[in-house]
Design an enzyme around this catalytic site. Structure first.
Site, mmCIF file in Angstrom:
data_model
loop_
_atom_site.group_PDB
_atom_site.id
_atom_site.type_symbol
_atom_site.label_atom_id
_atom_site.label_comp_id
_atom_site.label_asym_id
_atom_site.label_seq_id
_atom_site.Cartn_x
_atom_site.Cartn_y
_atom_site.Cartn_z
ATOM 1 N N LYS A 176 0.817 -1.206 0.000
ATOM 2 C CA LYS A 176 0.000 0.000 0.000
ATOM 3 C C LYS A 176 0.862 1.272 0.000
ATOM 4 O O LYS A 176 2.068 1.216 0.277
ATOM 5 C CB LYS A 176 -0.973 -0.045 1.176
ATOM 6 C CG LYS A 176 -1.951 -1.224 1.064
ATOM 7 C CD LYS A 176 -2.978 -1.254 2.180
ATOM 8 C CE LYS A 176 -3.949 -2.420 2.004
ATOM 9 N NZ LYS A 176 -4.975 -2.458 3.069
ATOM 10 N N PHE A 208 -16.065 3.076 6.916
ATOM 11 C CA PHE A 208 -14.666 3.372 6.630
ATOM 12 C C PHE A 208 -14.376 3.489 5.127
ATOM 13 O O PHE A 208 -13.246 3.811 4.740
ATOM 14 C CB PHE A 208 -13.758 2.285 7.225
ATOM 15 C CG PHE A 208 -14.026 0.899 6.677
ATOM 16 C CD1 PHE A 208 -13.495 0.496 5.461
ATOM 17 C CD2 PHE A 208 -14.814 -0.009 7.391
ATOM 18 C CE1 PHE A 208 -13.724 -0.772 4.948
ATOM 19 C CE2 PHE A 208 -15.050 -1.274 6.888
ATOM 20 C CZ PHE A 208 -14.509 -1.655 5.663
ATOM 21 N N ARG A 237 1.984 -7.093 8.819
ATOM 22 C CA ARG A 237 1.174 -5.933 9.207
ATOM 23 C C ARG A 237 1.603 -5.389 10.572
ATOM 24 O O ARG A 237 1.485 -4.188 10.825
ATOM 25 C CB ARG A 237 -0.304 -6.308 9.211
ATOM 26 C CG ARG A 237 -0.894 -6.362 7.800
ATOM 27 C CD ARG A 237 -2.286 -6.897 7.807
ATOM 28 N NE ARG A 237 -2.912 -6.791 6.484
ATOM 29 C CZ ARG A 237 -3.906 -7.566 6.076
ATOM 30 N NH1 ARG A 237 -4.390 -8.504 6.887
ATOM 31 N NH2 ARG A 237 -4.416 -7.415 4.873
ATOM 32 N N ASN A 293 -2.832 -0.514 7.106
ATOM 33 C CA ASN A 293 -2.259 -1.790 7.544
ATOM 34 C C ASN A 293 -1.217 -2.349 6.587
ATOM 35 O O ASN A 293 -0.901 -3.539 6.618
ATOM 36 C CB ASN A 293 -3.374 -2.817 7.792
ATOM 37 C CG ASN A 293 -4.200 -3.097 6.552
ATOM 38 O OD1 ASN A 293 -3.930 -2.576 5.470
ATOM 39 N ND2 ASN A 293 -5.211 -3.936 6.700
ATOM 40 N N HIS A 327 -2.183 -5.799 1.415
ATOM 41 C CA HIS A 327 -3.474 -6.436 1.115
ATOM 42 C C HIS A 327 -3.240 -7.870 0.669
ATOM 43 O O HIS A 327 -2.244 -8.183 0.014
ATOM 44 C CB HIS A 327 -4.194 -5.671 -0.002
ATOM 45 C CG HIS A 327 -5.367 -6.408 -0.586
ATOM 46 N ND1 HIS A 327 -6.629 -6.350 -0.023
ATOM 47 C CD2 HIS A 327 -5.461 -7.237 -1.674
ATOM 48 C CE1 HIS A 327 -7.454 -7.107 -0.757
ATOM 49 N NE2 HIS A 327 -6.767 -7.647 -1.750
#
Length: 213
Positions: free
Chosen positions: A20, A66, A114, A124, A127
């Protein structure tokens, strides 16, 4: 009484991994962990999501509180998408990731990715596909040019190896034993490239007259 052991099954599974935006600078470190954990990185690309693309990728999360923060976070910078392959890839990658909430991961799975790279439940770090069905959909989304053919297993895998792999490999190993080169691995690799039965062949040589036309 002789016990019959079941024949080994050959099965490779694929899953999607995303590094990410906030940990893209740790790409090399994370890839090293992935490879040392027995995964093969089949496909890889760096890209940046638009908010619309994020919404489509996380369509299953649409309507949750969220969701706006998730799409804003995932479109905040470049990310790295990878197709990982190994036996039971989906479950092994999820195990390596740890809980989705990085704060909880640091308490319960301190050595997970994570826990090490993530910040909280939203940020986090990485993915992973939930199951093999999600993996197939997500891989097609990230790599639309990839053709996901069924991976042969069991007898189908053995038939494939016997028909397409073993004859050329055995011929190469036989030639290797006769030649006894100083660097057998490199010699065999070169031999297999040279004697690849699927290598395209020209139908005829181009003459000088044809070349000038």
């Amino acid at each position: 009484m002789q016990m019959l052991m079941p024949e080994p099954q050959i099965f490779v599974e694929r899953t999607l991994a995303l590094i990410k935006p906030d940990v893209v600078d740790k790409e090399e470190e994370i890839e090293d962990v992935i490879l040392r954990s027995g995964f093969l990185i089949v496909q890889k690309r760096k890209l940046q999501f638009s908010p619309e693309q994020c919404s489509n990728f996380y369509a299953e999360q649409y309507g949750k509180m969220f969701f706006p923060n998730l799409t804003a976070y995932m479109s905040s910078g470049p990310l790295v998408a990878m197709v990982l392959a190994r036996h039971n890839a989906v479950s092994y990658w999820k195990e390596l990731l740890g809980p989705s909430n990085s704060i909880k991961a640091r308490r319960t799975h301190p050595h997970s990715l994570r826990a090490i790279y993530g910040t909280d439940e939203l940020r986090n770090a990485l993915h992973g596909s939930l199951n093999i069905f999600s993996a197939e959909r997500e891989i097609r989304f990230m790599f639309p040019e990839v053709i996901l053919e069924p991976v042969p297993a069991g007898q189908r895998a053995r038939d494939y190896l016997n028909l397409y792999v073993n004859p050329t490999l055995l011929a190469g190993l036989t030639a290797l034993c006769k030649e006894k080169p100083a660097d057998p691995m490199t010699w065999l690799a070169d031999w297999l490239i040279e004697h690849n039965p699927n290598k395209p062949k020209l139908r005829h040589k181009i003459t000088e007259e044809e070349h000038r036309e």
